[in-house]
Scaffold this active site. Sequence first.
Site, PDB file in Angstrom:
ATOM      1  N   ASP A 283       0.848  -1.186   0.000  1.00 48.70           N
ATOM      2  CA  ASP A 283       0.000   0.000   0.000  1.00 48.70           C
ATOM      3  C   ASP A 283       0.886   1.241   0.000  1.00 48.70           C
ATOM      4  OD1 ASP A 283      -1.800   2.099   0.610  1.00 48.70           O
ATOM      5  OD2 ASP A 283      -3.102   0.727   1.706  1.00 48.70           O
TER       6      ASP A 283
ATOM      7  N   GLU B  91      -0.405  -5.604 -12.485  1.00 50.40           N
ATOM      8  CA  GLU B  91       0.731  -4.825 -12.977  1.00 50.40           C
ATOM      9  C   GLU B  91       0.597  -4.538 -14.463  1.00 50.40           C
ATOM     10  OE1 GLU B  91       5.629  -5.152 -13.107  1.00 50.40           O
ATOM     11  OE2 GLU B  91       4.422  -6.737 -12.194  1.00 50.40           O
TER      12      GLU B  91
END
Length: 287
Positions: free
Chosen positions: A183, A259
């Site tokens: 995060d 990703e």
Amino acid sequence: MSDSVNTPESTQPPTTPDGEHPDHAPGMSIRHTRAKGEPRFPDGPKADPAGSHFERRIRSFQPRRSRVTAGQADALQRLWPKWGLDIDGHRGLDLADLFGSDNPVVLEIGFGMGEATAQMAAADPRTNILAVDVHTPGQGNLLNLADRNGMSNIRVANGDAIILLREMLAPDSLDGLRVYFPDPWPKKRHHKRRIIQPDFLTLAATRIKPGGTVHCATDWEPYAEQMLEVLTAHPDFENTQADGGFAPRPEFRPLTRFEGQGLDKGHVVNDLLFRRVQHEDQPPAGA
């Protein structure tokens, strides 16, 4: 790091070969009403394994709610006693005993749904992966992937990685540490929650063997710059890149779907690959 989930989903055992309940489509969750205080997964991960036994502090993760599919719930019930562990902080871990081998052990903090972890474990069966997260669906999904693909070199840990490192792992017991897409806590007032901080690296350095690696990856460029600054300044680590910058994505780190979607949107992903330094006044690992 992925986040914990504590919603009252059912643990009704599925009966189909792929682990889904016959009356529900794949990916759907099953609900039933649990009595107050009834464990969500009686034989699975605990909601708060360390309880209030350790100090309150700012954490790099926060709980969030999410649904558990029937297949994930089944994996948690069946496989947690075999391949899962709760980070309670009350016992030391013998990693050779935990994995049933003395192969090198890499700690992965925050594995999401576990697809990349499973791919790395399959590609390198001689490396054991201790994968830590607090996201219940991800824990179930990774256990399911390991089971379906016959991978015995994965163990799933539930709880706070700081407690695991500090209270349960022996010095120089790890061959590497992976922190992929943690995060970023983008707001300035939340930067103190980011996991890659000097104190965290000091703790990690005591558990990683000299020569072992710390591998981080993030698609949040300001966080990447902070990671590079903090790792470069830390006396226990050295950059594996001669130019002191970011590393190319190693072949062993899979390109995840998340990703790939970010790259399609123009996001820049940075990898950092640092090595644990052997200081002259330190005895060799295992001495």
